[in-house]
Design an enzyme around this catalytic site. Structure first.
Site, PDB file in Angstrom:
ATOM      1  N   GLN A  28       0.828  -1.205   0.000  1.00 54.11           N
ATOM      2  CA  GLN A  28       0.000   0.000   0.000  1.00 54.11           C
ATOM      3  C   GLN A  28       0.863   1.255   0.000  1.00 54.11           C
ATOM      4  O   GLN A  28       1.874   1.318   0.696  1.00 54.11           O
ATOM      5  CB  GLN A  28      -0.891   0.014   1.232  1.00 54.11           C
ATOM      6  CG  GLN A  28      -1.886   1.158   1.188  1.00 54.11           C
ATOM      7  CD  GLN A  28      -2.726   1.229   2.437  1.00 54.11           C
ATOM      8  OE1 GLN A  28      -2.228   1.564   3.498  1.00 54.11           O
ATOM      9  NE2 GLN A  28      -3.993   0.912   2.309  1.00 54.11           N
ATOM     10  N   CYS A  55      -6.791   6.674   5.187  1.00 52.84           N
ATOM     11  CA  CYS A  55      -6.079   7.087   6.396  1.00 52.84           C
ATOM     12  C   CYS A  55      -6.647   8.393   6.951  1.00 52.84           C
ATOM     13  O   CYS A  55      -6.764   9.379   6.230  1.00 52.84           O
ATOM     14  CB  CYS A  55      -4.585   7.237   6.112  1.00 52.84           C
ATOM     15  SG  CYS A  55      -3.682   7.636   7.613  1.00 52.84           S
ATOM     16  N   LYS A  97      -7.947   1.254  -1.111  1.00 53.49           N
ATOM     17  CA  LYS A  97      -8.529   1.076   0.226  1.00 53.49           C
ATOM     18  C   LYS A  97      -9.134   2.408   0.618  1.00 53.49           C
ATOM     19  O   LYS A  97      -8.457   3.436   0.576  1.00 53.49           O
ATOM     20  CB  LYS A  97      -7.416   0.683   1.202  1.00 53.49           C
ATOM     21  CG  LYS A  97      -7.761   0.846   2.676  1.00 53.49           C
ATOM     22  CD  LYS A  97      -8.392  -0.411   3.238  1.00 53.49           C
ATOM     23  CE  LYS A  97      -8.891  -0.231   4.653  1.00 53.49           C
ATOM     24  NZ  LYS A  97      -7.935   0.184   5.629  1.00 53.49           N
ATOM     25  N   ASN A 148     -14.518  -4.229   5.422  1.00 54.16           N
ATOM     26  CA  ASN A 148     -13.566  -4.153   6.532  1.00 54.16           C
ATOM     27  C   ASN A 148     -14.144  -3.359   7.700  1.00 54.16           C
ATOM     28  O   ASN A 148     -14.874  -2.400   7.515  1.00 54.16           O
ATOM     29  CB  ASN A 148     -12.276  -3.480   6.011  1.00 54.16           C
ATOM     30  CG  ASN A 148     -11.329  -3.056   7.118  1.00 54.16           C
ATOM     31  OD1 ASN A 148     -11.084  -1.867   7.299  1.00 54.16           O
ATOM     32  ND2 ASN A 148     -10.802  -3.998   7.860  1.00 54.16           N
TER      33      ASN A 148
END
Ligand SMILES: Cc1cc2nc3c(=O)[nH]c(=O)nc-3n(C[C@H](O)[C@H](O)[C@H](O)COP(=O)(O)O)c2cc1C
Length: 302
Positions: free
Chosen positions: A25, A55, A94, A156
């Site tokens: 990543q 993030c 992600k 997730n």
């Protein structure tokens, strides 16, 4: 920066032949940095690259990276498209559900990513504003699944047990489940899931087997041994943070877990492990220390 070849970055992507296929990543708010890192990874033989759009850290968001990318969907799509054009390896993303409750851009982004050839997306079912608070919004994840045609969506967030994993599959229709903290709390969670899948297929019943005390101790020792090989003198400090996660699943009595959170040498580690072997399972608290809320946690001034 990965492509600068600095030791620390290289250490983060260090791997072994068994650890394949391996995708790495990367994050940045600048397309040229992402491309440079992705091309470097491809040249080194990594098999995929994942872009971090989830993030929540101010440091990462402040430079336009992480979850900040989800605020400007056109820019995010352009950036990913350019990256896909620059490498041959699969590119995945992600992300979170969006920046906050009013800006949930994940479904729109996922649909656009599918159009430009993103191989898969992983969705952490919280917004950036939530950080790690509140519970995961499975409806939100399902909306992402429904927004795409065939691109795999990996769900997730908060999967801690085998039942959680199956519930996530059922509630969202996702193609797979990604587990973070749950694997630190129970390193055998993936094996348990595989056992359940196999048992379901054969007999229609679930059967997860607990690791034996010996297996648990071997795991603890092997983890530390591998850390020593990779991190040498920093291994004690780096290993300590796992103690608060492992203690519960590995039946480590509280006072020994406390010593594991402070040990300073391999010899001390060996002494603690011997003690754990002798007193395995003598643990009063069934809540993992890592999940105790600050300021009620074990260390007063975090
Ligand atoms: C200490 C810590 C570090 C993390 N670092 C990353 C990261 O570098 N990249 C990323 O995509 N997610 C990162 N995450 C988020 C996890 O991948 C995951 O989305 C989140 O923890 C929710 O899933 P979980 O409940 O299974 O842990 C991190 C989470 C934690 C707790």
């Amino acid at each position: 920066m990965l492509w600068s070849g600095h030791g620390r970055s290289r250490e983060l992507v260090a791997t072994t032949p068994e650890d394949r296929p391996l995708s790495v990543q990367i994050f940045s708010g600048r397309t040229e940095d992402l491309i440079r890192a992705a091309v470097w990874l491809q040249e080194q033989g990594y098999e995929g690259v994942d872009i971090n759009m989830g993030c929540p850290m101010a440091k990462v968001n402040g430079s336009g990276g992480g979850a900040r990318l989800m605020c400007s969907t056109d820019n995010a799509v352009r950036m990913v498209e350019q990256l896909i054009g620059a490498v041959r390896i699969p590119v995945t993303v992600k992300m979170r559900l969006g920046w906050d409750a009013t800006t949930q851009t994940a479904p729109e982004l996922a649909a656009a990513f599918e159009q430009i050839g993103v191989a898969a997306v992983t969705i952490h079912g919280r917004t950036r504003a939530q950080g790690f608070h509140g519970s995961v919004n499975r409806d939100g994840i399902r909306q992402v699944v429904q927004a795409v045609r065939s691109m795999p969506v990996i769900a997730n967030g908060d999967v801690r047990t085998v039942d959680d994993a199956f519930q996530m599959l059922q509630d969202t229709g996702c193609a797979g489940v990604a587990i973070g903290r749950g694997a630190m709390l129970d390193p055998w969670i993936f094996r348990r899931i595989r056992q359940r899948v196999q048992a379901d297929a054969e007999t229609g019943e679930g059967a997860d087997t607990d690791p034996s005390p010996d297996e648990q101790m071997q795991f603890l020792e092997q983890h530390f041994e591998l850390m020593q090989q990779q991190h040498a003198e920093r291994s004690c400090v780096l290993f300590r943070k796992f103690a608060a996660w492992y203690g519960c699943t590995l039946g480590i009595p509280e006072d020994l877990e406390d010593r594991l959170r402070r040990f300073e040498s391999a010899a001390e580690f060996a002494r603690i492990v011997n003690e754990i072997r002798r007193r395995h399972g003598e643990r009063a608290r069934q809540v993992p220390t890592a999940l105790l809320k600050v300021p009620n946690g074990p260390v007063e001034h975090w």
